[in-house]
Scaffold this motif. Structure first.
Motif, PDB file in Angstrom:
ATOM      1  N   GLY A   1      29.096  -1.643  22.606  1.00  0.00           N
ATOM      2  CA  GLY A   1      29.505  -1.694  24.011  1.00  0.00           C
ATOM      3  C   GLY A   1      30.219  -0.436  24.487  1.00  0.00           C
ATOM      4  N   LEU A   2      31.018  -0.639  25.544  1.00  0.00           N
ATOM      5  CA  LEU A   2      31.692   0.495  26.200  1.00  0.00           C
ATOM      6  C   LEU A   2      33.008   0.848  25.520  1.00  0.00           C
ATOM      7  CD1 LEU A   2      31.607  -0.202  30.039  1.00  0.00           C
ATOM      8  CD2 LEU A   2      30.777   1.836  28.887  1.00  0.00           C
ATOM      9  N   ASN A   3      33.413   2.085  25.670  1.00  0.00           N
ATOM     10  CA  ASN A   3      34.735   2.497  25.215  1.00  0.00           C
ATOM     11  C   ASN A   3      35.812   1.836  26.072  1.00  0.00           C
ATOM     12  OD1 ASN A   3      34.667   4.242  22.996  1.00  0.00           O
ATOM     13  ND2 ASN A   3      33.971   5.952  24.267  1.00  0.00           N
ATOM     14  N   PRO A   4      36.990   1.614  25.511  1.00  0.00           N
ATOM     15  CA  PRO A   4      38.099   1.135  26.363  1.00  0.00           C
ATOM     16  C   PRO A   4      38.529   2.266  27.293  1.00  0.00           C
ATOM     17  CG  PRO A   4      38.879   1.667  24.151  1.00  0.00           C
ATOM     18  CD  PRO A   4      37.388   1.832  24.116  1.00  0.00           C
ATOM     19  N   ASP A   5      39.212   1.919  28.388  1.00  0.00           N
ATOM     20  CA  ASP A   5      39.733   2.945  29.297  1.00  0.00           C
ATOM     21  C   ASP A   5      40.921   3.616  28.623  1.00  0.00           C
ATOM     22  OD1 ASP A   5      37.922   2.451  31.284  1.00  0.00           O
ATOM     23  OD2 ASP A   5      39.191   0.985  32.303  1.00  0.00           O
ATOM     24  N   ALA A   6      40.652   4.612  27.807  1.00  0.00           N
ATOM     25  CA  ALA A   6      41.725   5.242  27.026  1.00  0.00           C
ATOM     26  C   ALA A   6      42.114   6.606  27.578  1.00  0.00           C
ATOM     27  CB  ALA A   6      41.287   5.386  25.569  1.00  0.00           C
ATOM     28  N   PHE A   7      41.149   7.273  28.252  1.00  0.00           N
ATOM     29  CA  PHE A   7      41.391   8.654  28.682  1.00  0.00           C
ATOM     30  C   PHE A   7      40.972   8.877  30.129  1.00  0.00           C
ATOM     31  CE2 PHE A   7      40.284   8.987  24.104  1.00  0.00           C
ATOM     32  CZ  PHE A   7      41.490   9.469  23.646  1.00  0.00           C
ATOM     33  N   GLU A   8      41.509   9.948  30.690  1.00  0.00           N
ATOM     34  CA  GLU A   8      40.979  10.499  31.937  1.00  0.00           C
ATOM     35  C   GLU A   8      41.047  12.015  31.805  1.00  0.00           C
ATOM     36  OE1 GLU A   8      43.455   9.073  35.164  1.00  0.00           O
ATOM     37  OE2 GLU A   8      44.976  10.555  34.701  1.00  0.00           O
TER      38      GLU A   8
END
Ligand SMILES: Cc1cc2nc3c(=O)[nH]c(=O)nc-3n(C[C@H](O)[C@H](O)[C@H](O)COP(=O)(O)O)c2cc1C
Length: 265
Positions: A76-83
């Motif tokens: 699945g998708l990566n967690p929202d860890a970075f911007e």
């Protein structure tokens, strides 16, 4: 040797205005320029249109793309860890621009004409190419460069997010964004090769839809280009009597501060 740059702690000062402008574009196309060398070794410019795919680390899939990703990719998708403030687009490793980036040390410029707000944005910087094998030095170097200016999102379980996040999931999510026919194009004969030169390789198929997000042939050629901006030049022509122009420059020191000045247009 270039000094290591500290991860920025907040978005670049041009970022929110740039983003608000790009969001107004019906199709976020931009001109991507690189430097090539002619037969005599003289540097020559090369330019082509590409599709802006958002800022690295912040890829948002449409619900149908997310379903597709879940169906065909167990991780699945990566967690929202970075911007980040790094611009992305997808490409084929066999295209000329990739070799031009390698040969020129990533020299690149992206130009957006946002007609909706009569502004031109020129993003000058270094472009890195990811999506290759993690056993290759170039891939690891590119990831390390991109990692340097990612911002860690201060939300949720930061440690768990960091652990769960992977480069493979990120590149796969970009692949999932493409229509199955577009994904199939990565199995086509090498782009730019004369049609008359009939490729005989059995992997080549034309017009194929690719649903397997880890299709080995397509993924061998699929890449994500990540542009790390160093200078931004905005020209605002909304008042035809008084054009306005600003330049933001990233300082070379480790703090990576942006400096903004107003220029004669
Ligand atoms: C509207 C439009 C969008 C495009 N988007 C991309 C893109 O996102 N990535 C890409 O590699 N090529 C894209 N292309 C194709 C490129 O313009 C170019 O023909 C191709 O990448 C080969 O360029 P190169 O040989 O200089 O690498 C697009 C073309 C058009 C007309």
């Amino acid at each position: 040797m270039e000094e290591p740059r500290k991860s920025p702690s907040s978005p670049a000062p041009w970022r929110s205005l740039f983003q608000s402008h790009i969001e107004k574009m019906k199709d976020p196309y931009f001109v991507f320029s690189t430097v090539a060398r002619d037969d005599k070794g003289t540097p020559v410019p090369r330019a082509r249109y590409c599709v802006f795919r958002g800022f690295f680390g912040e890829l948002k899939l449409r619900p149908s793309e997310e379903d597709d990703l879940k169906k065909h990719h167990k991780d699945g998708l990566n967690p929202d860890a970075f911007e980040s403030d790094m611009l992305t687009f997808t490409t084929d490793v066999r295209m000329a621009k990739v070799d031009q980036l390698v040969q020129s040390g990533g020299a690149a410029e992206a130009v957006f004409w946002v007609k909706e707000v009569t502004s031109q944005w020129r993003v000058k910087g270094k472009a890195f190419v990811i999506g290759g094998s993690p056993t290759e030095k170039e891939e690891l170097d590119a990831r390390a460069e991109i990692r340097r200016t990612l911002r860690i999102l201060q939300q949720g379980d930061i440690e768990a997010n960091n652990k769960e996040w992977s480069w493979d999931k990120e590149v796969t999510a970009y692949f999932a964004c493409l229509h199955p026919i577009r994904r199939g194009s990565f199995k086509n004969p090498p782009p730019g090769l004369p049609m008359a030169e009939n490729p005989t390789h059995s992997d080549f198929e034309f017009g194929e839809e690719v649903t397997d997000l880890h299709d080995p042939v397509a993924r061998k050629n699929f890449r994500v280009v990540v542009i790390r901006p160093e200078e931004i030049d905005q020209v605002d022509l909304s008042d035809y009597r008084k054009g306005q122009r600003w330049k933001w420059t990233l300082s070379n020191n480790v703090d990576g501060q942006w400096r903004k000045i107003e220029l004669w247009p």
